[in-house]
Every structure is written in structure tokens, then in C-alpha cells.
Design a protein around this motif. Sequence first.
Motif, mmCIF file in Angstrom:
data_model
loop_
_atom_site.group_PDB
_atom_site.id
_atom_site.type_symbol
_atom_site.label_atom_id
_atom_site.label_comp_id
_atom_site.label_asym_id
_atom_site.label_seq_id
_atom_site.Cartn_x
_atom_site.Cartn_y
_atom_site.Cartn_z
ATOM 1 N N ASN A 196 0.907 -1.545 0.293
ATOM 2 C CA ASN A 196 0.177 0.116 -0.467
ATOM 3 C C ASN A 196 1.043 1.263 -0.136
ATOM 4 O O ASN A 196 1.693 1.024 0.917
ATOM 5 C CB ASN A 196 -0.977 -0.070 1.202
ATOM 6 C CG ASN A 196 -2.363 1.492 0.871
ATOM 7 O OD1 ASN A 196 -2.044 2.634 0.782
ATOM 8 N ND2 ASN A 196 -2.910 0.725 1.400
ATOM 9 N N SER A 197 0.350 1.902 -1.013
ATOM 10 C CA SER A 197 1.356 3.617 -1.337
ATOM 11 C C SER A 197 1.444 4.134 -0.102
ATOM 12 O O SER A 197 1.961 5.309 0.275
ATOM 13 C CB SER A 197 1.182 3.519 -2.315
ATOM 14 O OG SER A 197 -0.160 3.954 -3.138
ATOM 15 N N ALA A 198 -0.080 4.211 1.476
ATOM 16 C CA ALA A 198 -0.159 4.708 1.144
ATOM 17 C C ALA A 198 -0.157 4.862 2.928
ATOM 18 O O ALA A 198 0.284 5.336 4.254
ATOM 19 C CB ALA A 198 -1.423 5.442 2.020
ATOM 20 N N SER A 199 1.036 3.574 3.566
ATOM 21 C CA SER A 199 1.278 2.988 4.110
ATOM 22 C C SER A 199 2.575 4.377 4.720
ATOM 23 O O SER A 199 3.260 4.655 3.841
ATOM 24 C CB SER A 199 2.028 1.861 4.106
ATOM 25 O OG SER A 199 0.781 0.885 4.117
ATOM 26 N N TYR A 224 3.942 4.049 8.244
ATOM 27 C CA TYR A 224 4.733 3.653 9.144
ATOM 28 C C TYR A 224 5.087 2.248 9.253
ATOM 29 O O TYR A 224 4.277 1.160 8.932
ATOM 30 C CB TYR A 224 3.950 3.502 10.818
ATOM 31 C CG TYR A 224 4.885 3.789 11.710
ATOM 32 C CD1 TYR A 224 4.025 2.281 12.500
ATOM 33 C CD2 TYR A 224 5.758 3.652 11.905
ATOM 34 C CE1 TYR A 224 4.724 2.216 13.784
ATOM 35 C CE2 TYR A 224 6.485 3.670 12.984
ATOM 36 C CZ TYR A 224 5.388 2.710 14.165
ATOM 37 O OH TYR A 224 6.808 1.989 15.689
ATOM 38 N N PHE A 225 6.565 1.686 9.629
ATOM 39 C CA PHE A 225 6.316 0.286 9.078
ATOM 40 C C PHE A 225 7.246 -0.206 10.276
ATOM 41 O O PHE A 225 8.683 0.976 10.903
ATOM 42 C CB PHE A 225 7.855 0.432 8.184
ATOM 43 C CG PHE A 225 7.422 0.247 6.666
ATOM 44 C CD1 PHE A 225 6.732 1.695 6.740
ATOM 45 C CD2 PHE A 225 6.417 -0.559 5.926
ATOM 46 C CE1 PHE A 225 6.112 2.632 5.060
ATOM 47 C CE2 PHE A 225 5.577 0.549 4.633
ATOM 48 C CZ PHE A 225 5.922 1.684 4.699
ATOM 49 N N ILE A 226 7.875 -1.617 10.709
ATOM 50 C CA ILE A 226 8.138 -2.192 11.866
ATOM 51 C C ILE A 226 8.857 -3.594 11.666
ATOM 52 O O ILE A 226 8.190 -4.186 10.621
ATOM 53 C CB ILE A 226 7.341 -1.935 12.927
ATOM 54 C CG1 ILE A 226 6.483 -0.991 13.323
ATOM 55 C CG2 ILE A 226 8.269 -2.496 14.385
ATOM 56 C CD1 ILE A 226 4.915 -0.813 13.957
ATOM 57 N N TRP A 227 10.099 -3.756 12.078
ATOM 58 C CA TRP A 227 10.474 -4.469 11.386
ATOM 59 C C TRP A 227 10.445 -5.775 13.057
ATOM 60 O O TRP A 227 11.122 -5.412 13.966
ATOM 61 C CB TRP A 227 12.031 -5.009 11.529
ATOM 62 C CG TRP A 227 12.165 -4.721 9.611
ATOM 63 C CD1 TRP A 227 11.916 -3.226 9.227
ATOM 64 C CD2 TRP A 227 12.133 -5.832 8.997
ATOM 65 N NE1 TRP A 227 12.240 -3.983 7.664
ATOM 66 C CE2 TRP A 227 12.746 -5.751 7.521
ATOM 67 C CE3 TRP A 227 11.430 -7.623 8.669
ATOM 68 C CZ2 TRP A 227 12.351 -5.725 6.180
ATOM 69 C CZ3 TRP A 227 11.940 -7.655 7.589
ATOM 70 C CH2 TRP A 227 11.999 -7.427 6.809
ATOM 71 N N TYR A 228 9.875 -6.899 12.360
ATOM 72 C CA TYR A 228 9.742 -7.537 14.404
ATOM 73 C C TYR A 228 10.860 -9.288 14.128
ATOM 74 O O TYR A 228 10.637 -10.075 13.148
ATOM 75 C CB TYR A 228 8.304 -8.506 14.811
ATOM 76 C CG TYR A 228 7.326 -7.490 14.750
ATOM 77 C CD1 TYR A 228 6.855 -6.558 14.043
ATOM 78 C CD2 TYR A 228 7.793 -7.251 15.971
ATOM 79 C CE1 TYR A 228 5.716 -5.517 14.597
ATOM 80 C CE2 TYR A 228 6.425 -6.119 17.011
ATOM 81 C CZ TYR A 228 5.689 -5.624 15.671
ATOM 82 O OH TYR A 228 4.683 -4.384 16.059
ATOM 83 N N LYS A 229 11.325 -9.706 15.023
ATOM 84 C CA LYS A 229 11.969 -10.866 15.310
ATOM 85 C C LYS A 229 11.145 -11.709 15.980
ATOM 86 O O LYS A 229 11.180 -11.753 16.831
ATOM 87 C CB LYS A 229 13.665 -10.851 15.903
ATOM 88 C CG LYS A 229 13.613 -11.829 15.751
ATOM 89 C CD LYS A 229 15.471 -11.736 16.860
ATOM 90 C CE LYS A 229 16.165 -13.172 17.405
ATOM 91 N NZ LYS A 229 17.638 -12.271 18.557
ATOM 92 N N GLU A 277 3.652 -3.178 8.164
ATOM 93 C CA GLU A 277 3.235 -1.390 7.520
ATOM 94 C C GLU A 277 1.677 -1.062 8.406
ATOM 95 O O GLU A 277 0.589 -2.179 8.928
ATOM 96 C CB GLU A 277 3.110 -1.920 6.339
ATOM 97 C CG GLU A 277 1.907 -3.066 5.483
ATOM 98 C CD GLU A 277 1.982 -2.444 4.057
ATOM 99 O OE1 GLU A 277 1.758 -1.649 3.277
ATOM 100 O OE2 GLU A 277 1.859 -3.894 3.297
ATOM 101 N N ASN A 278 1.794 0.258 8.700
ATOM 102 C CA ASN A 278 0.502 0.451 9.242
ATOM 103 C C ASN A 278 0.287 1.515 8.043
ATOM 104 O O ASN A 278 0.300 2.514 7.247
ATOM 105 C CB ASN A 278 0.938 1.821 10.718
ATOM 106 C CG ASN A 278 -0.368 1.872 11.216
ATOM 107 O OD1 ASN A 278 -0.479 3.035 11.038
ATOM 108 N ND2 ASN A 278 -1.358 1.038 11.709
#
Lengths: 112, 113
Positions: A27-30, A32-37, A92-93
Motif C-alpha cells: 500500500n503506497s499510503a502506508s 509506518y513500518f516495523i520489523w519484528y523478530k 506496515e501501518n
Amino acid sequence: GESVGLHLPTLSVQEGDNSIINCAYSNSASDYFIWYKQESGKGPQFIIDIRSNMDKRQGQRVTVLLNKTVKHLSLQIAATQPGDSAVYFCAENVGSSYKLIFGSGTRLLVRP
Amino acid sequence: DVKVTQSSRYLVKRTGEKVFLECVQDMDHENMFWYRQDPGLGLRLIYFSYDVKMKEKGDIPEGYSVSREKKERFSLILESASTNQTSMYLCASNYDRGLNTIYFGEGSWLTVV
């Protein structure tokens, strides 16, 4: 038991090398992004995040790169260690939504 | 550090039983979430709550209900457990909406036999 990891792409790296894990978002409107382990049998653990007004963010041994042009996110782990072996996934948010959209994940295996 | 605690790590229940999964967070977060995680399907949102006594359905709410009587506690209820609800259940929480990290608990492994 292992519930995460079946049918996941796997990245195998030598201990001490750098790792790069990729994620394509939809989504190009996202914004905020997070990486989780996620280690076997445990819940996802926050690693690093980045907002859409940034291209790069660095943490301790980790760097996240964001390319909005091609909707691509990457996680770089420097000097990969055995303890880095886990499943990594991005999230992604979109806008002000409560919800995160999660990627399917990549398994990282570190060879001694 | 943020702490999201799921009281039961491993449960085995019989088909038809009522199951409660409890979650507590200690960061005064407004939002709380319940996900399930299955091989090949990733994380799927069951329900979330943005305030006490408030709830909204996620992507897969069928067969589940939730309760949020206090801000720090969010319960997932399986009214009549079925074998297809065997899964890992993850509770999570965060502050208000948008640009805030969601923090997860350690997960509850539920097996329905």
C-alpha cells in the motif's frame, strides 16, 4: 512447538557476515513500518521501526532502509550472530488505522 | 520495558469447552489486540479494543468473543472450542492509533482435541 516458519523463504548466512532481509509492501499510503523478530515458540519482538518521511534508520547492529518508489523495505543485520537465527517479518501501518498488515516472514539461519 | 503478559502459555482443551485466554499489559496502552498465528497463514487479527468495553472485529472473529472490563486486561473467549481453533494466540497492545509500535506477548499455545 514451532508454528512459525513452515513454507517460509530462508536466508542462510555465515556467522559474522551481514544479513539483508527484504520485504515488499503493498500500500503506497502506508506511513509506518516495523520489523519484528520471532524466535521459536515465542512472540514477535520489536526490532526497529521507520516512518515514511525517512529513508534510513539505524539501531544497534541493525539498519532499516525504506524505498517508497518501489515499495520496498529491508532489514540489514551487521555481523550476524547465532542468536539472530529467527523468523523476521515486516509490518506496515496505513494512515491512522489501528491495524498492522504483516508480511509472511523470512527465516534467517546463521551457520557457525 | 513494555510488558504484555499472557497468563497461559500452553493449554489443551476438549472440543466444546469454553476457553478463556487472558492478557495483561502494564504500559497503560489504549489499544489491545488478539491475533492467531498459523503456519503459512501468518498473523491474523481476531479482535481488537481501543478502549475499555469497546471492541471491534478483526479479520477472523467467527467463533471468538472478547472482553475488556479494565484498561490493562483483554480476554479472548472461545465459547465452544473446535479443533480448527488449535493455534498460537498472540496478545498485543499499543498507544492510541497510527504511528505506534504494537508490542506482543509471548503467545498462548492452544490445542483442542
